[in-house]
Design a protein around this motif. Structure first.
Motif, PDB file in Angstrom:
ATOM      1  N   UNK A  28       0.823  -1.219   0.000  1.00  0.00           N
ATOM      2  CA  UNK A  28       0.000   0.000   0.000  1.00  0.00           C
ATOM      3  C   UNK A  28       0.851   1.261   0.000  1.00  0.00           C
ATOM      4  N   UNK A  29       0.236   2.347  -0.411  1.00  0.00           N
ATOM      5  CA  UNK A  29       0.849   3.675  -0.331  1.00  0.00           C
ATOM      6  C   UNK A  29       0.569   4.221   1.073  1.00  0.00           C
ATOM      7  N   UNK A  30       1.559   4.114   1.947  1.00  0.00           N
ATOM      8  CA  UNK A  30       1.352   4.427   3.360  1.00  0.00           C
ATOM      9  C   UNK A  30       1.047   5.910   3.554  1.00  0.00           C
ATOM     10  N   UNK A  31       1.783   6.790   2.865  1.00  0.00           N
ATOM     11  CA  UNK A  31       1.563   8.225   3.045  1.00  0.00           C
ATOM     12  C   UNK A  31       0.165   8.632   2.592  1.00  0.00           C
ATOM     13  N   UNK A  32      -0.286   8.059   1.479  1.00  0.00           N
ATOM     14  CA  UNK A  32      -1.631   8.388   1.000  1.00  0.00           C
ATOM     15  C   UNK A  32      -2.689   7.883   1.970  1.00  0.00           C
ATOM     16  N   UNK A  33      -2.470   6.697   2.546  1.00  0.00           N
ATOM     17  CA  UNK A  33      -3.446   6.162   3.479  1.00  0.00           C
ATOM     18  C   UNK A  33      -3.485   6.959   4.778  1.00  0.00           C
ATOM     19  N   UNK A  34      -2.332   7.502   5.183  1.00  0.00           N
ATOM     20  CA  UNK A  34      -2.329   8.331   6.389  1.00  0.00           C
ATOM     21  C   UNK A  34      -3.193   9.568   6.176  1.00  0.00           C
ATOM     22  N   UNK A  35      -3.126  10.138   4.972  1.00  0.00           N
ATOM     23  CA  UNK A  35      -3.951  11.319   4.681  1.00  0.00           C
ATOM     24  C   UNK A  35      -5.433  10.965   4.639  1.00  0.00           C
ATOM     25  N   UNK A  36      -5.756   9.778   4.111  1.00  0.00           N
ATOM     26  CA  UNK A  36      -7.167   9.413   3.975  1.00  0.00           C
ATOM     27  C   UNK A  36      -7.728   8.773   5.244  1.00  0.00           C
ATOM     28  N   UNK A  54     -14.823  18.759   6.943  1.00  0.00           N
ATOM     29  CA  UNK A  54     -13.436  19.001   7.330  1.00  0.00           C
ATOM     30  C   UNK A  54     -12.628  19.351   6.076  1.00  0.00           C
ATOM     31  N   UNK A  55     -12.052  20.557   6.109  1.00  0.00           N
ATOM     32  CA  UNK A  55     -11.388  21.097   4.928  1.00  0.00           C
ATOM     33  C   UNK A  55     -10.095  20.352   4.618  1.00  0.00           C
ATOM     34  N   UNK A  56      -9.311  20.049   5.610  1.00  0.00           N
ATOM     35  CA  UNK A  56      -8.033  19.387   5.400  1.00  0.00           C
ATOM     36  C   UNK A  56      -8.225  17.874   5.351  1.00  0.00           C
ATOM     37  N   UNK A  57      -7.211  17.118   4.832  1.00  0.00           N
ATOM     38  CA  UNK A  57      -7.332  15.657   4.833  1.00  0.00           C
ATOM     39  C   UNK A  57      -7.627  15.124   6.228  1.00  0.00           C
ATOM     40  N   UNK A  58      -8.440  14.069   6.291  1.00  0.00           N
ATOM     41  CA  UNK A  58      -8.901  13.574   7.585  1.00  0.00           C
ATOM     42  C   UNK A  58      -7.771  13.037   8.458  1.00  0.00           C
TER      43      UNK A  58
END
Length: 306
Positions: free
Chosen positions: A132-140, A202-206
């Motif tokens: 998985x893309x860890x950085x992308x999952x942290x943002x989502x 929520x404006x910013x990534x969760x």
């Protein structure tokens, strides 16, 4: 002076004799000229040293550095231009396996694990299917969780009346930044009562530790002195101290029926701290400002995180 017939005959016989031996008769002056021209050149070529083409061409800064490192390993008789040639040959002939190999990132499939360990671990099974893309999952992946709330309320401005409250906080709509929240709190003697539903975005990534959300919804407020209901608009600032709902601080400011005579401002400060993986203890401090009166509420709430 003319030659005699005897001398002419002697010269003819000498020429025939030389032809028989495979040599062409040449006049003495020609042979002398040839010897005088070629003999010095041959001697000069033999005596002159060979130009150091190889040494001058190979002695580059790179080879000087390599020779400096390998100087103690090269015998004295191989140093100089001949040593440079040997070093260059060794660099070219070095096999590929002696060069640094690219690092291969290990995967879950390369781990020597027992099948039962892999079957009991959803994380390993997921990584074996696809990294998985860890950085992308942290943002989502939300840094806070949906919570069901049930607690005790105290109303200091209403003769310290006691009451209760329940609600739901930040129910996620799909994987978007929209959440729904609702709450109800009231005094046991019904002197105070309030309830409402809010939509937040929520404006910013969760997955961020700091987030901001505009609020729009509906709220009903009743006290012994006044009552109001209508649109509730405002904003919420969330500071996540620990991901997964372990700890956070939230500050909300909203207005019920803004721009009317019944406008009421609500300021709420909440602290939350997890005591177990799913159970959390939260404290609510709320200030209720209207044209008629200023009220307050203190809440101690148990939250079950989904």
């Amino acid at each position: 002076m003319k030659e005699s017939p005897k001398s002419q005959k002697f010269g003819l016989n000498l020429g025939l004799l030389k032809l028989r031996r495979g040599r062409s008769p040449q006049p003495p002056e020609d042979r002398g000229a040839i010897r005088s021209c070629h003999l010095p050149l041959e001697r000069k070529a033999i005596r002159s040293p060979q130009p150091p083409l190889a040494g001058g061409a190979i002695r580059s800064p790179f080879l000087k550095g390599v020779r400096g490192d390998l100087a103690r390993h090269i015998p004295p008789f191989l140093r100089g231009a001949r040593g440079d040639l040997i070093v260059l040959f060794l660099l070219i002939a070095t096999p590929a396996w002696s060069q640094p190999q690219p690092h291969k990132t290990p995967s879950a499939a390369d781990l020597d694990l027992k099948p039962e360990i892999i079957e009991s671990s959803p994380v390993l099974q997921r990584w074996m299917r696809k990294v998985p893309n860890v950085l992308e999952e942290i943002d989502r992946d939300p840094s806070f969780r949906t919570r069901l709330r049930l607690g005790y309320s105290l109303f200091p401005s209403t003769n310290n009346a006691s009451g209760w409250s329940f609600g739901v906080e930040d129910l996620f709509i799909s994987e978007s930044g929209f959440t729904i929240s609702g709450d109800y709190h009231a005094a046991f003697d019904r002197q105070r009562e309030a309830y409402g539903v809010d939509l937040r975005y929520y404006v910013r990534p969760l997955g961020n530790y700091i987030n901001f959300a505009p609020i729009i919804g509906y709220r009903q407020i009743e006290t012994g002195d006044y009552s109001t209901d209508g649109v509730n608009v405002g904003a919420r600032l969330l500071l996540v101290l620990s991901r997964g709902g372990a700890a956070d601080i939230a500050l909300s400011q909203s207005w019920v029926s803004p721009g009317t005579d019944d406008e009421v401002g609500l300021t709420t400060l909440s602290f939350g701290y997890a005591v177990t993986h799913n159970l959390r203890l939260s404290t609510d401090l709320q200030r209720q400002n209207s044209r008629q009166e200023k009220d307050s509420r203190l809440g101690i709430v148990l939250e079950w995180m989904l």
